[in-house]
Design an enzyme around this catalytic site. Sequence first.
Site, PDB file in Angstrom:
ATOM      1  N   HIS A 173     -18.203  -2.363-108.018  1.00  0.00           N
ATOM      2  CA  HIS A 173     -17.621  -1.013-108.033  1.00  0.00           C
ATOM      3  C   HIS A 173     -17.030  -0.738-109.411  1.00  0.00           C
ATOM      4  CE1 HIS A 173     -14.273  -3.639-106.902  1.00  0.00           C
ATOM      5  NE2 HIS A 173     -13.435  -2.715-107.351  1.00  0.00           N
TER       6      HIS A 173
ATOM      7  N   HIS B 185     -14.197  -0.400-111.031  1.00  0.00           N
ATOM      8  CA  HIS B 185     -12.847  -0.704-111.515  1.00  0.00           C
ATOM      9  C   HIS B 185     -12.924  -1.638-112.725  1.00  0.00           C
ATOM     10  CE1 HIS B 185     -10.454   0.386-107.635  1.00  0.00           C
ATOM     11  NE2 HIS B 185     -10.476   1.382-108.507  1.00  0.00           N
TER      12      HIS B 185
ATOM     13  N   ASP C 292     -11.234  -4.191-113.500  1.00  0.00           N
ATOM     14  CA  ASP C 292     -11.159  -5.636-113.238  1.00  0.00           C
ATOM     15  C   ASP C 292     -12.506  -6.186-112.752  1.00  0.00           C
ATOM     16  OD1 ASP C 292     -10.605  -4.202-110.820  1.00  0.00           O
ATOM     17  OD2 ASP C 292      -9.844  -6.024-109.889  1.00  0.00           O
TER      18      ASP C 292
ATOM     19  N   HIS D  69     -13.179   1.674-100.524  1.00  0.00           N
ATOM     20  CA  HIS D  69     -12.203   1.118-101.465  1.00  0.00           C
ATOM     21  C   HIS D  69     -11.542   2.286-102.200  1.00  0.00           C
ATOM     22  CE1 HIS D  69     -10.355  -1.709-104.119  1.00  0.00           C
ATOM     23  NE2 HIS D  69     -11.165  -1.540-105.136  1.00  0.00           N
TER      24      HIS D  69
ATOM     25  N   ASP E 119     -14.355  -5.515-103.299  1.00  0.00           N
ATOM     26  CA  ASP E 119     -13.016  -5.009-102.947  1.00  0.00           C
ATOM     27  C   ASP E 119     -13.226  -4.023-101.801  1.00  0.00           C
ATOM     28  OD1 ASP E 119     -12.349  -6.394-105.206  1.00  0.00           O
ATOM     29  OD2 ASP E 119     -11.276  -4.743-106.179  1.00  0.00           O
TER      30      ASP E 119
ATOM     31  N   ASP F 241     -12.368 -10.613-100.365  1.00  0.00           N
ATOM     32  CA  ASP F 241     -11.234 -10.053-101.122  1.00  0.00           C
ATOM     33  C   ASP F 241      -9.886 -10.476-100.523  1.00  0.00           C
ATOM     34  OD1 ASP F 241      -9.320  -8.354-102.277  1.00  0.00           O
ATOM     35  OD2 ASP F 241     -10.273  -6.497-101.583  1.00  0.00           O
TER      36      ASP F 241
ATOM     37  N   SER G 284      -3.085   1.538-100.021  1.00  0.00           N
ATOM     38  CA  SER G 284      -3.812   0.487-100.742  1.00  0.00           C
ATOM     39  C   SER G 284      -5.315   0.590-100.487  1.00  0.00           C
ATOM     40  CB  SER G 284      -3.307  -0.882-100.286  1.00  0.00           C
ATOM     41  OG  SER G 284      -4.111  -1.895-100.878  1.00  0.00           O
ATOM     42  N   GLY G 285      -6.088   0.175-101.451  1.00  0.00           N
ATOM     43  CA  GLY G 285      -7.543   0.144-101.296  1.00  0.00           C
ATOM     44  C   GLY G 285      -8.057  -1.199-100.811  1.00  0.00           C
ATOM     45  N   HIS G 286      -7.131  -2.137-100.551  1.00  0.00           N
ATOM     46  CA  HIS G 286      -7.537  -3.492-100.166  1.00  0.00           C
ATOM     47  C   HIS G 286      -7.144  -3.788 -98.716  1.00  0.00           C
ATOM     48  CE1 HIS G 286      -8.589  -4.750-104.278  1.00  0.00           C
ATOM     49  NE2 HIS G 286      -7.596  -3.955-104.637  1.00  0.00           N
TER      50      HIS G 286
END
Length: 555
Positions: free
Chosen positions: A70, A72, A74, A138, A160, A193, A365-367
Site C-alpha cells: 500500500h 504508506h 513505511d 487500511h 497493514d 500486522d 486507527s488503520g490497524h
Amino acid sequence: MSEPVTVTFLGGLGEIGRNCAAIEIDDRIMLLDCGLMFPDADMLGIDLVLPDFDYLYDRADRIEGCIVTHGHEDHMGGLSFLLRELSFPIIGSALALGLARNRIEEAGLLGRTEFIAVADNERRQFGPFDCEFIPVTHSVPHGFATAFHTPQGTILHSGDFKLDLNPVDGRRTDLATMGAIAKGEGIRLLLSDSTNACEHGHSRSETSVGKVLFDVFHANEGRRIITACFASHIHRVQQIADAAISFDRVIATLGRSMKNNVQLARDMGLLDIPDSRLRDIKDVADLPPGKVCVISTGSQGEPMSALTLMAANESRWLKLTEDDTVILSSHPIPGNEMNVSKVLDGLARLGVEVIHSGIEDVHASGHAKAEELKTLISLTQPEWFTPVHGEYRHLVAHAGLARQMGVADDHVTVCEDGDQLVITDQGIRRGDSVPAGYLYVDGSGVGDIGHGVLRDRRVLAEDGIVVVLVTVDLTGAAVVGEPEVITKGWVHETDSMDLIDGCSAAVHKGLDKALASAKRSDLEALQQTVRRAAGTFVKERTRRRPMIVPVVIEV
Ligand SMILES: [Zn+2]
Ligand SMILES: [Zn+2]
C-alpha cells in the site's frame, strides 16, 4: 521433495517503519515492501532510516521485483534509495504506485523501474512467484494482503489491515477469499500486522469518524475550521470534505503532499470533491470564516509542515486566532509525540480552539486490534505463524494471540530484523542471520554515517567539545608557551576563565611530567597525555565529559 522457500526480514520487525522482506524461490527474489522509518530523537541530524540493503546489493541480479502492499512511506519510501543502486519493477495497486511514483520521479530514477498495476483479487505470475492480491481495508485506500502460492504451500502476508465492516469506499478486507484459500490448499505460513496487538477489542470503523466530524462542524458553525490529517488518508479527506460541504463551506488544501494527493485521488476517481467547492489557499483568507474549511498536512507536528508553521504563527497563508478551530484528525505515531505537543502548545498560545482524538473521536486507527487479529488467525488457520510490522512487544503479544487461537506453540516463531525463515517439506526452521542494521540517510549521504559518528554527535550534543592546542619542543623536552583551551558547549569561555586557565595549567603540568620522565616522547604519546590531563581536570571540576580533542604541534 520441493525446493525450500525462504523469507528474510530486512526491516519492520522490532520497529514501526522501514518494512522490507525478501521472499526467495528458485534463486529469485521478490521484495515485499521497501519502506523508510523516521528517526528517533537520539539519532541526531539523521533525516531518515532505511532497511539494510547489503543483502540485496549482493544479490542484485536475482531481484524479480518489489510488491508494495500500500502507499504508506513505511512501505515504499525506501524505493527511491534502493533504485539508486538496483533496477527492478514495482508491483502494486494503481494508487500505491501513484503515491510511490512522486518520490522516485523527484530522485530522477523513473528509468530504473517499471510500474506494474494489479487489480483487486488478481492472481499473477512474476518469474517463479505466483501472487494473489487480496483487498484489505487500511488508512490509505487500496491496500493488499498478498498470498504467495509457492512450492512449499501458501504464504499469506496480511499487509497493514483492519477489519472495518463499514469502510468509506465499501471495500472491505476480503475475508471470504482468505477463508477459501485456508479451506482449500491451506495456509502454510501467516505473516500478520502486529501494530495494534497490544490494544484490546476492535478498531473503530472509519465511517464512525465521519459522524463525529459532522457533529464537530455543526458545533463550530460560523468559525473557520482547519483540519489536519495524513495526506495519504484519502478516506479521511473525503469525510472532512463531506462535512465541510454539508455546512456550505469551500475547501482549500494546504501543504504540498496534501495538494498532490488530493489531485491524484480526484484524477483516479477515489475522492469526490466538486470543482465548485475547491479554492486555492491564497483565496480563502478574506472569505467569511464560517464558509471555509482548510485541509492541511502536519498532523504529526513535522517540522516545517503547514500546521507546525501555523502554530508558530509563521504561515504565509493563514494567521490563526481565537476565532479558529483546529481539528487534529490523527494520532501521533511513536516518536512524534513531542512535536505534536509543541504544535498543541503553539495553538493554545494563539487562543485557537483545538479538537484532537483525546477530546472527540476524530480519529480511528488503520490497524487491526487484538480481536480482529484473532479473527484473521482463526479464519486462516495457519500451520505456522510469524508476527510482522511492530515493535518487539507487539510481536510478542501477537504471538500470544496466535497460540490462543490454536496455532501450535512450536509453530509460532517470533522473528526480528535480519532473521530468515526456511520453509521445507519438513517444516519451517530459522536460516542464517543477515545484516539488518539501520541505514541512515543524512542530507545527500546514504550509509556513510555509522554508530561512531552518531556516538560523537551525542557526546557533542550532551557535553560539548574541548580543544587543547599545545606547542612542544621535543629536543629541549619542553612546552612552548601556555596550552590554549578552546571550548564549545563545555562552559562559557569568557564567563569561566578560571576553568579555562585551570585546564591549561593541568595540561601544562601533565606534559612537563611526561616530557621529564619519558625516554622518548613522540607526538602521539603526548596527545594521549593532553587528552588524559584535560579529561581528568574537566571531569573532576565539572562532572562533565565533553569530547577532548588534543592538538600537539612540534616547533
Ligand atoms: Zn500502512
Ligand atoms: Zn505500515
